[in-house]
Scaffold this motif. Structure first.
Motif, mmCIF file in Angstrom:
data_model
loop_
_atom_site.group_PDB
_atom_site.id
_atom_site.type_symbol
_atom_site.label_atom_id
_atom_site.label_comp_id
_atom_site.label_asym_id
_atom_site.label_seq_id
_atom_site.Cartn_x
_atom_site.Cartn_y
_atom_site.Cartn_z
ATOM 1 N N LYS A 1 0.819 -1.211 0.000
ATOM 2 C CA LYS A 1 0.000 0.000 0.000
ATOM 3 C C LYS A 1 0.855 1.264 0.000
ATOM 4 O O LYS A 1 0.422 2.325 0.416
ATOM 5 C CB LYS A 1 -0.929 0.018 1.227
ATOM 6 C CG LYS A 1 -1.997 -1.058 1.204
ATOM 7 C CD LYS A 1 -2.977 -0.874 2.335
ATOM 8 C CE LYS A 1 -4.077 -1.909 2.289
ATOM 9 N NZ LYS A 1 -5.041 -1.724 3.364
ATOM 10 N N GLU A 2 2.081 1.140 -0.528
ATOM 11 C CA GLU A 2 3.019 2.245 -0.497
ATOM 12 C C GLU A 2 2.597 3.414 -1.387
ATOM 13 O O GLU A 2 3.058 4.531 -1.214
ATOM 14 C CB GLU A 2 4.431 1.777 -0.930
ATOM 15 C CG GLU A 2 5.069 0.802 0.028
ATOM 16 C CD GLU A 2 4.722 -0.666 -0.271
ATOM 17 O OE1 GLU A 2 3.979 -0.953 -1.231
ATOM 18 O OE2 GLU A 2 5.195 -1.529 0.483
ATOM 19 N N GLU A 3 1.744 3.166 -2.366
ATOM 20 C CA GLU A 3 1.371 4.205 -3.319
ATOM 21 C C GLU A 3 -0.019 4.771 -3.078
ATOM 22 O O GLU A 3 -0.602 5.402 -3.961
ATOM 23 C CB GLU A 3 1.493 3.663 -4.736
ATOM 24 C CG GLU A 3 2.945 3.330 -5.079
ATOM 25 C CD GLU A 3 3.134 2.914 -6.516
ATOM 26 O OE1 GLU A 3 2.283 3.264 -7.359
ATOM 27 O OE2 GLU A 3 4.135 2.244 -6.789
ATOM 28 N N VAL A 4 -0.558 4.578 -1.907
ATOM 29 C CA VAL A 4 -1.865 5.147 -1.557
ATOM 30 C C VAL A 4 -1.715 6.658 -1.461
ATOM 31 O O VAL A 4 -0.699 7.159 -0.971
ATOM 32 C CB VAL A 4 -2.357 4.567 -0.198
ATOM 33 C CG1 VAL A 4 -3.569 5.316 0.306
ATOM 34 C CG2 VAL A 4 -2.660 3.096 -0.340
ATOM 35 N N TRP A 5 -2.701 7.396 -1.956
ATOM 36 C CA TRP A 5 -2.670 8.851 -1.873
ATOM 37 C C TRP A 5 -4.057 9.400 -1.582
ATOM 38 O O TRP A 5 -5.048 8.697 -1.656
ATOM 39 C CB TRP A 5 -2.069 9.461 -3.129
ATOM 40 C CG TRP A 5 -2.669 9.006 -4.438
ATOM 41 C CD1 TRP A 5 -2.392 7.847 -5.093
ATOM 42 C CD2 TRP A 5 -3.623 9.704 -5.222
ATOM 43 N NE1 TRP A 5 -3.125 7.773 -6.257
ATOM 44 C CE2 TRP A 5 -3.881 8.909 -6.358
ATOM 45 C CE3 TRP A 5 -4.280 10.923 -5.096
ATOM 46 C CZ2 TRP A 5 -4.768 9.294 -7.348
ATOM 47 C CZ3 TRP A 5 -5.167 11.294 -6.102
ATOM 48 C CH2 TRP A 5 -5.402 10.498 -7.206
ATOM 49 N N VAL A 6 -4.095 10.682 -1.188
ATOM 50 C CA VAL A 6 -5.348 11.340 -0.809
ATOM 51 C C VAL A 6 -5.844 12.188 -1.974
ATOM 52 O O VAL A 6 -5.080 12.976 -2.546
ATOM 53 C CB VAL A 6 -5.176 12.235 0.440
ATOM 54 C CG1 VAL A 6 -6.446 13.005 0.752
ATOM 55 C CG2 VAL A 6 -4.775 11.404 1.652
ATOM 56 N N LEU A 7 -7.101 12.013 -2.310
ATOM 57 C CA LEU A 7 -7.763 12.832 -3.331
ATOM 58 C C LEU A 7 -8.768 13.730 -2.626
ATOM 59 O O LEU A 7 -9.538 13.272 -1.777
ATOM 60 C CB LEU A 7 -8.483 11.938 -4.351
ATOM 61 C CG LEU A 7 -9.376 12.677 -5.352
ATOM 62 C CD1 LEU A 7 -8.521 13.360 -6.412
ATOM 63 C CD2 LEU A 7 -10.363 11.741 -5.999
#
Length: 139
Positions: free
Chosen positions: A130-136
């Protein structure tokens, strides 16, 4: 004779004095009242349930953790179903403006508070895969 006269006078005075006394009041008959029922020793007091507090209205989610971004809507919907099957509240988000507006973003968590979203993103990034999870930010 004087003694008889005095005695008669005394009796007369006593007789008159007795007539001035009121006769005892007549007592009214006592009404019979049914006896109160005996309390049931086995009965317990039942408290009425307190109404549950109504939840405060929540702001709609504005910040989303994004697990993937796809150029194909079919791929985005397929990934969304995968996440939903795993128990996440997944959603496909498409923005009609800005950079990457032609991509379908797939979220798996939503937040109304920015700090909470960022803290959760940092926790998620520390987990393998899940290293590339980001907030939109959805407006």
């Amino acid at each position: 004779m004087k003694k008889i006269f005095l005695l008669a006078t005394a009796l007369l005075v006593l007789g008159v004095a007795c007539k001035d006394k009121k006769e005892p009041a007549k007592k009214e008959p006592v009404k019979k009242v049914a006896p109160a029922p005996k309390p049931d020793t086995l009965a317990t007091k039942v408290e009425e349930p307190k109404p549950e507090p109504k939840p405060e209205p929540r702001e709609p989610n504005k910040y989303f953790l994004i697990a993937g971004s796809f150029s194909s809507q079919d791929n985005a919907e397929s990934f969304k179903k995968e996440l939903t099957d795993q128990g996440y509240q997944s959603e496909v988000i498409m923005r009609n403006w800005g950079e990457n507006s032609d991509f379908y973003k797939v979220s798996y968590m939503g937040f109304s508070d920015k700090k909470e979203a960022i803290n959760k993103m940092q926790q998620e990034r520390s987990q393998p895969g899940k290293e590339e999870v980001w907030v939109l930010v959805k407006r």
